[in-house]
Motif scaffolding. Structure first.
Motif, PDB file in Angstrom:
ATOM      1  N   THR A   5       5.256  -5.683  -3.035  1.00  0.00           N
ATOM      2  CA  THR A   5       3.908  -6.172  -3.337  1.00  0.00           C
ATOM      3  C   THR A   5       3.251  -5.290  -4.386  1.00  0.00           C
ATOM      4  OG1 THR A   5       3.799  -6.681  -0.986  1.00  0.00           O
ATOM      5  CG2 THR A   5       1.764  -6.904  -2.230  1.00  0.00           C
ATOM      6  N   GLY A   7       0.314  -3.384  -6.305  1.00  0.00           N
ATOM      7  CA  GLY A   7      -0.974  -2.875  -5.856  1.00  0.00           C
ATOM      8  C   GLY A   7      -1.205  -1.454  -6.344  1.00  0.00           C
ATOM      9  N   VAL A   8      -2.304  -0.870  -5.858  1.00  0.00           N
ATOM     10  CA  VAL A   8      -2.621   0.514  -6.204  1.00  0.00           C
ATOM     11  C   VAL A   8      -2.592   1.342  -4.924  1.00  0.00           C
ATOM     12  CG1 VAL A   8      -4.366   2.079  -7.157  1.00  0.00           C
ATOM     13  CG2 VAL A   8      -4.063  -0.187  -8.153  1.00  0.00           C
ATOM     14  N   LEU A   9      -1.748   2.357  -4.920  1.00  0.00           N
ATOM     15  CA  LEU A   9      -1.668   3.253  -3.766  1.00  0.00           C
ATOM     16  C   LEU A   9      -2.825   4.239  -3.836  1.00  0.00           C
ATOM     17  CD1 LEU A   9       0.141   4.350  -1.319  1.00  0.00           C
ATOM     18  CD2 LEU A   9       0.973   6.018  -2.975  1.00  0.00           C
TER      19      LEU A   9
ATOM     20  N   ALA B  17      -5.078   7.691  -7.096  1.00  0.00           N
ATOM     21  CA  ALA B  17      -4.721   6.275  -7.149  1.00  0.00           C
ATOM     22  C   ALA B  17      -3.537   6.079  -8.089  1.00  0.00           C
ATOM     23  CB  ALA B  17      -5.906   5.457  -7.634  1.00  0.00           C
ATOM     24  N   THR B  18      -2.509   5.412  -7.612  1.00  0.00           N
ATOM     25  CA  THR B  18      -1.303   5.184  -8.407  1.00  0.00           C
ATOM     26  C   THR B  18      -0.946   3.705  -8.405  1.00  0.00           C
ATOM     27  OG1 THR B  18      -0.541   7.265  -7.425  1.00  0.00           O
ATOM     28  CG2 THR B  18       1.033   6.068  -8.785  1.00  0.00           C
ATOM     29  N   PRO B  19      -0.941   3.059  -9.557  1.00  0.00           N
ATOM     30  CA  PRO B  19      -0.518   1.659  -9.588  1.00  0.00           C
ATOM     31  C   PRO B  19       1.003   1.550  -9.443  1.00  0.00           C
ATOM     32  CG  PRO B  19      -1.512   2.338 -11.689  1.00  0.00           C
ATOM     33  CD  PRO B  19      -1.338   3.563 -10.868  1.00  0.00           C
ATOM     34  N   GLY B  20       1.438   0.505  -8.754  1.00  0.00           N
ATOM     35  CA  GLY B  20       2.874   0.319  -8.561  1.00  0.00           C
ATOM     36  C   GLY B  20       3.166  -0.779  -7.568  1.00  0.00           C
ATOM     37  N   PHE B  21       4.198  -0.560  -6.743  1.00  0.00           N
ATOM     38  CA  PHE B  21       4.647  -1.607  -5.825  1.00  0.00           C
ATOM     39  C   PHE B  21       4.950  -1.039  -4.451  1.00  0.00           C
ATOM     40  CE2 PHE B  21       5.539  -2.640 -10.137  1.00  0.00           C
ATOM     41  CZ  PHE B  21       5.159  -3.966 -10.243  1.00  0.00           C
ATOM     42  N   LEU B  22       4.448  -1.730  -3.446  1.00  0.00           N
ATOM     43  CA  LEU B  22       4.716  -1.347  -2.057  1.00  0.00           C
ATOM     44  C   LEU B  22       5.920  -2.138  -1.556  1.00  0.00           C
ATOM     45  CD1 LEU B  22       3.624   0.050   0.633  1.00  0.00           C
ATOM     46  CD2 LEU B  22       2.562  -2.157   1.096  1.00  0.00           C
ATOM     47  N   VAL B  46       6.901   7.322  -5.230  1.00  0.00           N
ATOM     48  CA  VAL B  46       5.619   8.021  -5.245  1.00  0.00           C
ATOM     49  C   VAL B  46       5.280   8.525  -3.841  1.00  0.00           C
ATOM     50  CG1 VAL B  46       3.145   7.815  -5.722  1.00  0.00           C
ATOM     51  CG2 VAL B  46       4.771   6.480  -7.054  1.00  0.00           C
ATOM     52  N   PHE B  56       6.395   3.451  -1.683  1.00  0.00           N
ATOM     53  CA  PHE B  56       5.661   2.989  -2.859  1.00  0.00           C
ATOM     54  C   PHE B  56       6.342   3.527  -4.116  1.00  0.00           C
ATOM     55  CE2 PHE B  56       2.167   2.515  -5.826  1.00  0.00           C
ATOM     56  CZ  PHE B  56       1.540   1.347  -5.388  1.00  0.00           C
TER      57      PHE B  56
END
Lengths: 71, 79
Positions: A5, A7-9, B17-22, B46, B56
């Protein structure tokens, strides 16, 4: 196959996370995955908006702290 | 100005805050381990939570390739 998915962590203090949860609770519109009291994943398209709202909330918190505290 | 500096501090020190994929919903421990270790090797990992089997990454293309090319065990379904 697992799910991926976008998103931003967000990794933060529990105090910041509590504010994020509070903002999200109004419309459940930001958090995709609420992981723990220091971690969550938010919608990429809503992250900027969340950041702005967080700033507003924090500004109020700082003001309150100053009014009741120092000087 | 002082307020602004404080806000920046809050963001810088207390929030990342890190953009990416879960990645989530793994079939089992083995699938999770294999994937998270591969992500780590690729240098895209990450954050991970082994207890919840979540991780993530900043990029997912190579990982998706990994899942596609991995021979399926058990399940019985070919394809």
């Amino acid at each position: 196959m697992p799910k991926a998915t976008p998103g931003v962590l967000v990794q933060c203090d529990p105090s910041i996370k509590a504010i994020i949860n509070k903002i999200d609770a109004e419309r459940n519109d930001y958090i995709i995955e609420d992981i723990d009291d220091e971690t969550c994943v938010v919608k990429e398209s809503k992250y900027k908006e969340l950041q702005e709202r967080l700033k507003e909330e924090l500004k109020d918190t700082v003001k309150e702290a100053e009014e009741s505290g120092s000087d | 100005v002082v307020d602004q500096i404080r806000l920046w501090q809050i963001e810088g020190d207390r929030m990342r805050a890190t953009p990416g994929f879960l990645f989530k919903e793994f079939a089992g421990e083995e699938e999770y381990r294999g994937a998270v270790e591969y992500a780590d090797t690729l240098g895209v990992l990450v954050w991970r939570n082994d207890g919840k089997r979540l991780f993530f990454v900043t990029r997912y293309e190579q990982l998706m390739g990994y899942f596609r090319n991995k021979p399926k065990k058990g399940a019985g379904a070919a394809g």
